[in-house]
Design a protein around this motif. Structure first.
Motif, PDB file in Angstrom:
ATOM      1  N   THR A  91       0.843  -1.207   0.000  1.00 47.73           N
ATOM      2  CA  THR A  91       0.000   0.000   0.000  1.00 47.73           C
ATOM      3  C   THR A  91       0.870   1.246   0.000  1.00 47.73           C
ATOM      4  OG1 THR A  91      -1.836  -1.114   1.097  1.00 47.73           O
ATOM      5  CG2 THR A  91      -1.712   1.255   1.403  1.00 47.73           C
ATOM      6  N   LEU A  92       0.464   2.220  -0.835  1.00 41.11           N
ATOM      7  CA  LEU A  92       1.104   3.538  -0.772  1.00 41.11           C
ATOM      8  C   LEU A  92       0.589   4.185   0.508  1.00 41.11           C
ATOM      9  CD1 LEU A  92       0.681   4.898  -4.421  1.00 41.11           C
ATOM     10  CD2 LEU A  92       2.677   3.798  -3.386  1.00 41.11           C
ATOM     11  N   ARG A  93       1.467   4.573   1.395  1.00 43.30           N
ATOM     12  CA  ARG A  93       1.026   4.996   2.735  1.00 43.30           C
ATOM     13  C   ARG A  93      -0.065   6.088   2.683  1.00 43.30           C
ATOM     14  NH1 ARG A  93       6.755   8.049   3.490  1.00 43.30           N
ATOM     15  NH2 ARG A  93       6.224   9.756   2.123  1.00 43.30           N
ATOM     16  N   PRO A  94      -1.160   5.863   3.391  1.00 41.39           N
ATOM     17  CA  PRO A  94      -2.190   6.899   3.468  1.00 41.39           C
ATOM     18  C   PRO A  94      -1.899   7.883   4.600  1.00 41.39           C
ATOM     19  CG  PRO A  94      -2.970   4.885   4.499  1.00 41.39           C
ATOM     20  CD  PRO A  94      -1.590   4.591   4.001  1.00 41.39           C
ATOM     21  N   GLU A  95      -1.011   7.491   5.503  1.00 41.90           N
ATOM     22  CA  GLU A  95      -0.605   8.339   6.635  1.00 41.90           C
ATOM     23  C   GLU A  95       0.739   7.804   7.121  1.00 41.90           C
ATOM     24  OE1 GLU A  95      -1.898   7.889  10.475  1.00 41.90           O
ATOM     25  OE2 GLU A  95      -2.661   5.859  10.281  1.00 41.90           O
ATOM     26  N   TYR A  96       1.355   8.522   8.052  1.00 40.38           N
ATOM     27  CA  TYR A  96       2.736   8.194   8.395  1.00 40.38           C
ATOM     28  C   TYR A  96       2.893   7.493   9.733  1.00 40.38           C
ATOM     29  CZ  TYR A  96       7.757   8.876   7.983  1.00 40.38           C
ATOM     30  OH  TYR A  96       9.096   8.673   7.848  1.00 40.38           O
ATOM     31  N   THR A  97       1.931   7.691  10.630  1.00 41.22           N
ATOM     32  CA  THR A  97       2.079   7.231  12.017  1.00 41.22           C
ATOM     33  C   THR A  97       2.445   5.740  12.139  1.00 41.22           C
ATOM     34  OG1 THR A  97       0.492   8.947  12.552  1.00 41.22           O
ATOM     35  CG2 THR A  97       0.962   7.347  14.289  1.00 41.22           C
ATOM     36  N   PRO A  98       1.739   4.826  11.470  1.00 46.60           N
ATOM     37  CA  PRO A  98       2.101   3.409  11.617  1.00 46.60           C
ATOM     38  C   PRO A  98       3.526   3.107  11.130  1.00 46.60           C
ATOM     39  CG  PRO A  98      -0.102   3.614  10.695  1.00 46.60           C
ATOM     40  CD  PRO A  98       0.515   4.985  10.655  1.00 46.60           C
ATOM     41  N   SER A  99       4.006   3.857  10.145  1.00 47.55           N
ATOM     42  CA  SER A  99       5.371   3.621   9.634  1.00 47.55           C
ATOM     43  C   SER A  99       6.416   3.933  10.710  1.00 47.55           C
ATOM     44  CB  SER A  99       5.654   4.489   8.408  1.00 47.55           C
ATOM     45  OG  SER A  99       4.800   4.134   7.357  1.00 47.55           O
ATOM     46  N   VAL A 100       6.167   4.991  11.479  1.00 48.28           N
ATOM     47  CA  VAL A 100       7.136   5.356  12.520  1.00 48.28           C
ATOM     48  C   VAL A 100       7.171   4.273  13.596  1.00 48.28           C
ATOM     49  CG1 VAL A 100       7.878   7.140  14.144  1.00 48.28           C
ATOM     50  CG2 VAL A 100       6.656   7.790  12.088  1.00 48.28           C
ATOM     51  N   ALA A 101       5.974   3.809  13.990  1.00 47.35           N
ATOM     52  CA  ALA A 101       5.909   2.754  15.004  1.00 47.35           C
ATOM     53  C   ALA A 101       6.649   1.507  14.509  1.00 47.35           C
ATOM     54  CB  ALA A 101       4.446   2.436  15.314  1.00 47.35           C
ATOM     55  N   ARG A 102       6.404   1.155  13.247  1.00 42.58           N
ATOM     56  CA  ARG A 102       7.085  -0.012  12.675  1.00 42.58           C
ATOM     57  C   ARG A 102       8.603   0.167  12.684  1.00 42.58           C
ATOM     58  NH1 ARG A 102       9.823  -0.312   8.871  1.00 42.58           N
ATOM     59  NH2 ARG A 102       9.072   1.455   7.663  1.00 42.58           N
ATOM     60  N   ALA A 103       9.057   1.366  12.287  1.00 42.88           N
ATOM     61  CA  ALA A 103      10.503   1.614  12.205  1.00 42.88           C
ATOM     62  C   ALA A 103      11.151   1.534  13.594  1.00 42.88           C
ATOM     63  CB  ALA A 103      10.770   2.980  11.571  1.00 42.88           C
ATOM     64  N   ILE A 104      10.461   2.022  14.614  1.00 38.69           N
ATOM     65  CA  ILE A 104      11.013   1.976  15.980  1.00 38.69           C
ATOM     66  C   ILE A 104      11.215   0.525  16.401  1.00 38.69           C
ATOM     67  CG2 ILE A 104      10.495   2.417  18.426  1.00 38.69           C
ATOM     68  CD1 ILE A 104       9.094   4.984  17.523  1.00 38.69           C
ATOM     69  N   ILE A 105      10.195  -0.283  16.133  1.00 38.08           N
ATOM     70  CA  ILE A 105      10.276  -1.693  16.543  1.00 38.08           C
ATOM     71  C   ILE A 105      11.354  -2.409  15.732  1.00 38.08           C
ATOM     72  CG2 ILE A 105       9.007  -3.886  16.662  1.00 38.08           C
ATOM     73  CD1 ILE A 105       6.424  -2.106  16.979  1.00 38.08           C
ATOM     74  N   GLU A 106      11.376  -2.151  14.429  1.00 40.58           N
ATOM     75  CA  GLU A 106      12.310  -2.858  13.555  1.00 40.58           C
ATOM     76  C   GLU A 106      13.767  -2.515  13.874  1.00 40.58           C
ATOM     77  OE1 GLU A 106      10.262  -2.975   9.823  1.00 40.58           O
ATOM     78  OE2 GLU A 106      12.096  -3.645   8.825  1.00 40.58           O
ATOM     79  N   HIS A 107      14.032  -1.288  14.257  1.00 39.96           N
ATOM     80  CA  HIS A 107      15.416  -0.852  14.522  1.00 39.96           C
ATOM     81  C   HIS A 107      15.697  -0.728  16.012  1.00 39.96           C
ATOM     82  CE1 HIS A 107      15.804  -0.162  10.239  1.00 39.96           C
ATOM     83  NE2 HIS A 107      14.655   0.455  10.289  1.00 39.96           N
ATOM     84  N   ARG A 108      14.752  -1.163  16.834  1.00 39.15           N
ATOM     85  CA  ARG A 108      14.863  -1.080  18.295  1.00 39.15           C
ATOM     86  C   ARG A 108      15.350   0.309  18.749  1.00 39.15           C
ATOM     87  NH1 ARG A 108      13.704  -5.337  21.573  1.00 39.15           N
ATOM     88  NH2 ARG A 108      13.093  -3.513  22.776  1.00 39.15           N
ATOM     89  N   LEU A 109      14.713   1.324  18.191  1.00 40.60           N
ATOM     90  CA  LEU A 109      15.089   2.694  18.561  1.00 40.60           C
ATOM     91  C   LEU A 109      14.774   2.959  20.030  1.00 40.60           C
ATOM     92  CD1 LEU A 109      13.905   4.723  15.414  1.00 40.60           C
ATOM     93  CD2 LEU A 109      16.143   3.733  15.896  1.00 40.60           C
ATOM     94  N   ASP A 110      13.885   2.149  20.599  1.00 34.23           N
ATOM     95  CA  ASP A 110      13.527   2.315  22.013  1.00 34.23           C
ATOM     96  C   ASP A 110      14.686   1.968  22.932  1.00 34.23           C
ATOM     97  OD1 ASP A 110      12.789  -0.323  20.815  1.00 34.23           O
ATOM     98  OD2 ASP A 110      12.508  -0.853  22.929  1.00 34.23           O
ATOM     99  N   LEU A 111      15.685   1.239  22.416  1.00 33.70           N
ATOM    100  CA  LEU A 111      16.825   0.881  23.266  1.00 33.70           C
ATOM    101  C   LEU A 111      17.893   1.969  23.281  1.00 33.70           C
ATOM    102  CD1 LEU A 111      17.243  -2.915  22.346  1.00 33.70           C
ATOM    103  CD2 LEU A 111      15.977  -1.879  24.242  1.00 33.70           C
TER     104      LEU A 111
END
Ligand code: HAM
Length: 453
Positions: free
Chosen positions: A117-137
């Motif tokens: 899907t061509l993103r309809p909004e950005y918020t879910p992408s940021v959440a995904r990127a945080i989890i995928e790159h463990r930015l929370d650590l």
């Protein structure tokens, strides 16, 4: 095509002209999409998309620069995610019952057989990127911003496009209502920098997983009682998610929805306290607001705070920006249990009401006579550019009179004259087009004159 072809004339160098807002807006044929009457092309752009022409690009750049500068002051950093994402990201994030997911996504199966899907909004992408790159650590605060295109297959109209652009801001790991208040204040700081006045800030709380089910029960009962008066879409929403009835644009549905119970009467103690805190912090920050209990916003993920900044100058699509808290998304995605809040601003809408000062770009036009002077001119242009002066050389055989005619049509600030005499002497002429004053000098002396002017 000659130098004076109308389309070229229009596009070239008109840094200070304001954008023709109506151009390219989801109208039917190629002729209607163009800003030049009668223009026709073999293949026209897609309905609901828009070309940003050179005379408009300056405003976009100024908006982007203002957003970047503002967000960085608050400790935000840019995070760039792809335009294309797995479809399930939005089904899970944006929500199965939202209009976006049910009706508006640009979804297709790629050559690998995967639904994307061509993103309809950005918020879910940021959440995904945080989890995928463990930015929370990481030690640094999780505050991100981004600017770019989003895609929604909605009915195009003024202020609503199929490809549009958002400035998006997200904060993770902050459950305090002060973070929501600071976001709203930051949005106002940016709007202020863009000269946007006369906005209204609407705030609400949509509760959480403790109190919302109780509200939904009451709402569903109220909606069932009025089912016959609702549009077919809303009748379906009564069973799937009655909250979404508030997003309906049909006038009768809006009237009916106005009689439904208010979520604010159903908030649990925690959500009520959070909302009171938010209002208190907004007061501390001097942000005027109106509590709007029907502001549930069209996305399924919101918890507690929702807000919008609207402008009366916009017409029917009056939201400049919208956002809110989404404390469950990260854990629903299988990531760490991190609260989150954010907003997105529609760039087209902001630009249609922003008071951005005209771009005062000054440039030097290089007028040469003959092949030898052209060669010298190439080198001279390089010298000026390397010293930070915008310099235009058009590789056309022109006489001096034609050069001056062209330079004045393009509104060049200076004309640098390179002819046989000048070459022999190693000294060139420089005409200041505003004053008409002409001086002679070496390239170094003329650079100093340009800089002084
Ligand atoms: P949204 O309300 O769907 O929220 O969009 C935010 C803003 O994008 C709107 O207020 C509007 O200015 C602009 N916008 C939306 N659709 C269009 C369109 N079709 N044409 C032109 N402009 C449009 C979100 O997208 C959420 N992701 C906001 C958010 C961030 N919530 C938490 N974090």
């Amino acid at each position: 095509m000659t130098d004076d072809a109308p389309a070229k004339k229009e596009a070239r160098r008109s840094h200070s002209r304001s954008a023709p807002e109506a151009a390219n807006l989801g109208k039917k044929g190629p002729a209607e999409r163009s800003s030049v009457p009668g223009a026709r092309v073999a293949v026209s752009g897609i309905k609901g998309t828009k070309d940003v022409l050179p005379e408009e690009a300056g405003s976009w750049q100024r908006l982007e620069a203002a957003a970047r500068a503002t967000f960085e002051l608050y400790g935000y950093r840019e995070l760039r995610a792809p335009v294309i994402e797995p479809t399930e990201l939005f089904e899970k994030g944006t929500g199965q019952t939202s209009d976006i997911v049910t009706k508006e996504m640009y979804t297709f199966v790629d050559k690998g057989g995967r639904s994307v899907t061509l993103r309809p909004e950005y918020t879910p992408s940021v959440a995904r990127a945080i989890i995928e790159h463990r930015l929370d650590l990481r030690a640094e605060p999780m505050r991100y911003y981004y600017m770019g295109p989003m895609f929604r297959y909605d009915k195009p109209q003024k202020g609503r496009y199929r490809q549009f652009h958002q400035v998006d801001v997200e904060v993770f790991g902050e459950k305090d209502a002060a973070a929501d208040a600071e976001l709203i204040e930051m949005a106002h700081t940016l709007l202020g920098r863009l000269g946007i006045l006369g906005t209204e800030t609407l705030v609400n709380s949509v509760g959480d997983r403790t109190c919302r089910p109780v509200y939904l029960k009451a709402l569903r009962a109220a909606a069932r009682a009025k089912q016959a008066e609702l549009c077919p879409d809303c009748r379906r929403k009564v069973e799937t998610n009655p909250l979404r009835i508030f997003d309906c644009k049909v006038e009768r549905c809006r009237e009916v929805a106005a009689t439904f119970p208010s979520i604010l009467d159903f908030l649990c103690q925690e959500c009520r306290a959070h909302f009171q805190d938010l209002l208190g912090y907004l007061d501390v920050l001097g942000i005027a607001y109106r509590v709007e209990p029907r502001l549930v916003r069209g996305l399924d993920y919101y918890t507690k705070t929702t807000f919008e900044v609207v402008s009366g100058a916009l017409g029917a699509q009056n939201a400049l920006l919208g956002g809110g808290r989404y404390d469950d998304m990260m854990k629903d995605f299988g990531g760490p249990d991190l609260p989150a809040t954010g907003f997105a601003m529609g760039m087209e809408r902001v630009l249609s009401v922003a008071a951005l000062p005209a771009d005062q770009k000054k440039f030097l036009y290089l007028a040469y006579l003959g092949e030898e002077a052209k060669r010298a001119g190439l080198e001279l242009a390089r010298f000026f550019r390397q010293n930070g002066v915008e310099c235009l050389v058009e590789f056309k055989d022109r006489g001096m009179k034609a050069h001056f005619g062209r330079a004045s049509k393009l509104e060049a600030a200076w004309v640098l004259i390179v002819g046989g005499d000048e070459l022999r002497k190693g000294r060139f002429g420089l005409k200041d087009m505003a004053t008409g004053r002409q001086v002679e000098g070496t390239r170094g002396e003329l650079l100093a004159a340009v800089r002084a002017g």
